[in-house]
Design a protein around this motif. Structure first.
Motif, PDB file in Angstrom:
ATOM      1  N   ARG A  41      -7.804   7.079   4.205  1.00 54.15           N
ATOM      2  CA  ARG A  41      -7.355   5.818   3.609  1.00 54.15           C
ATOM      3  C   ARG A  41      -6.245   5.191   4.433  1.00 54.15           C
ATOM      4  O   ARG A  41      -6.270   4.010   4.746  1.00 54.15           O
ATOM      5  CB  ARG A  41      -6.865   6.039   2.174  1.00 54.15           C
ATOM      6  N   SER A  45      -6.643   1.693   6.560  1.00 52.35           N
ATOM      7  CA  SER A  45      -5.767   0.585   6.181  1.00 52.35           C
ATOM      8  C   SER A  45      -4.979   0.056   7.370  1.00 52.35           C
ATOM      9  O   SER A  45      -4.942  -1.160   7.608  1.00 52.35           O
ATOM     10  CB  SER A  45      -4.816   1.015   5.063  1.00 52.35           C
ATOM     11  N   LYS A  79     -12.703  -2.962   2.346  1.00 53.76           N
ATOM     12  CA  LYS A  79     -11.423  -2.863   1.640  1.00 53.76           C
ATOM     13  C   LYS A  79     -11.627  -2.734   0.140  1.00 53.76           C
ATOM     14  O   LYS A  79     -10.940  -1.960  -0.525  1.00 53.76           O
ATOM     15  CB  LYS A  79     -10.557  -4.095   1.903  1.00 53.76           C
ATOM     16  N   SER A  83     -10.482   0.438  -1.886  1.00 54.08           N
ATOM     17  CA  SER A  83      -9.560   0.236  -2.998  1.00 54.08           C
ATOM     18  C   SER A  83     -10.092   0.876  -4.280  1.00 54.08           C
ATOM     19  O   SER A  83      -9.326   1.463  -5.060  1.00 54.08           O
ATOM     20  CB  SER A  83      -9.329  -1.259  -3.209  1.00 54.08           C
ATOM     21  N   HIS A 147      -2.389   1.513   2.256  1.00 54.22           N
ATOM     22  CA  HIS A 147      -3.414   1.423   1.212  1.00 54.22           C
ATOM     23  C   HIS A 147      -4.143   0.098   1.399  1.00 54.22           C
ATOM     24  O   HIS A 147      -3.581  -0.853   1.949  1.00 54.22           O
ATOM     25  CB  HIS A 147      -2.785   1.468  -0.188  1.00 54.22           C
ATOM     26  N   PRO A 148      -5.382   0.005   0.931  1.00 56.31           N
ATOM     27  CA  PRO A 148      -6.110  -1.256   1.063  1.00 56.31           C
ATOM     28  C   PRO A 148      -5.529  -2.310   0.121  1.00 56.31           C
ATOM     29  O   PRO A 148      -5.106  -2.000  -0.987  1.00 56.31           O
ATOM     30  CB  PRO A 148      -7.534  -0.879   0.659  1.00 56.31           C
TER      31      PRO A 148
END
Length: 181
Positions: A41, A45, A79, A83, A147-148
């Motif tokens: 992740r 990102s 994304k 997410s 993080h997305p």
């Protein structure tokens, strides 16, 4: 040996991302799978943020906006998928199914960049520009969100403006999760 140019750097990162997908998929220990997914992740990102701020604007300046728009649409979908997995129990069947969809989308996107966008950059950008872009990618990755943030979109301007604040929030969230584990 000289530093890698941006295409070499991003292509190497694509191979690393593929290995991280393999690791998440094959790891059976829940804690190790969560750790591997957290690394995936984070890598996805920061990698995408760097492409959105550095690579895609350069390709657009060289006249390849149509190619970039298609890559940005792919990134947006990835994304959203990433997410949806962020914070999910990595042992759940929903996670496994979502991870498979994410892997397919991300690897197709990477192939499209390597086959459609990167050759254009190599043909039109000077070697010095490609090396400076690699340095810029590394700089962006140091401060990019981990993080997305699909609602932020794929704009270089928005990412440059919102990215550092989002990165700070992400790092605080990561630290809190780590402390609670």
């Amino acid at each position: 040996m000289a530093d890698k140019n941006v295409v070499e750097l991003l292509t190497d990162q694509h191979r690393h991302i593929e290995k991280l997908f393999d690791e998440v998929h094959s790891t059976t220990d829940a804690d190790e799978r969560t750790r591997a997914f957290d690394e995936l992740r984070r890598m996805l990102s920061v990698h995408e943020a760097a492409e959105e701020i550095v690579t895609h604007p350069s390709a657009t300046r060289h006249g390849y906006g149509d190619v970039v728009e298609a890559r940005q649409a792919e990134e947006h979908e990835a994304k959203k998928l990433l997410s949806s997995l962020d914070g999910m129990d990595t042992t759940s069947p929903h996670f496994a199914a979502g991870l498979a969809r994410l892997r397919e989308a991300v690897l197709a996107h990477a192939r499209n960049e390597e086959e459609l966008e990167f050759p254009l950059l190599l043909a039109d950008a000077a070697p010095g520009e490609l090396e400076r872009m690699a340095a810029a990618v590394k700089a962006v990755e140091r401060v990019a969100p981990t993080h997305p943030h699909p609602r932020a979109g794929e704009s270089a301007v928005v990412n440059a403006a919102v990215g550092p604040l989002a990165a700070l929030v992400d790092k605080v969230r990561d630290a809190a999760r780590s402390a609670m584990a």
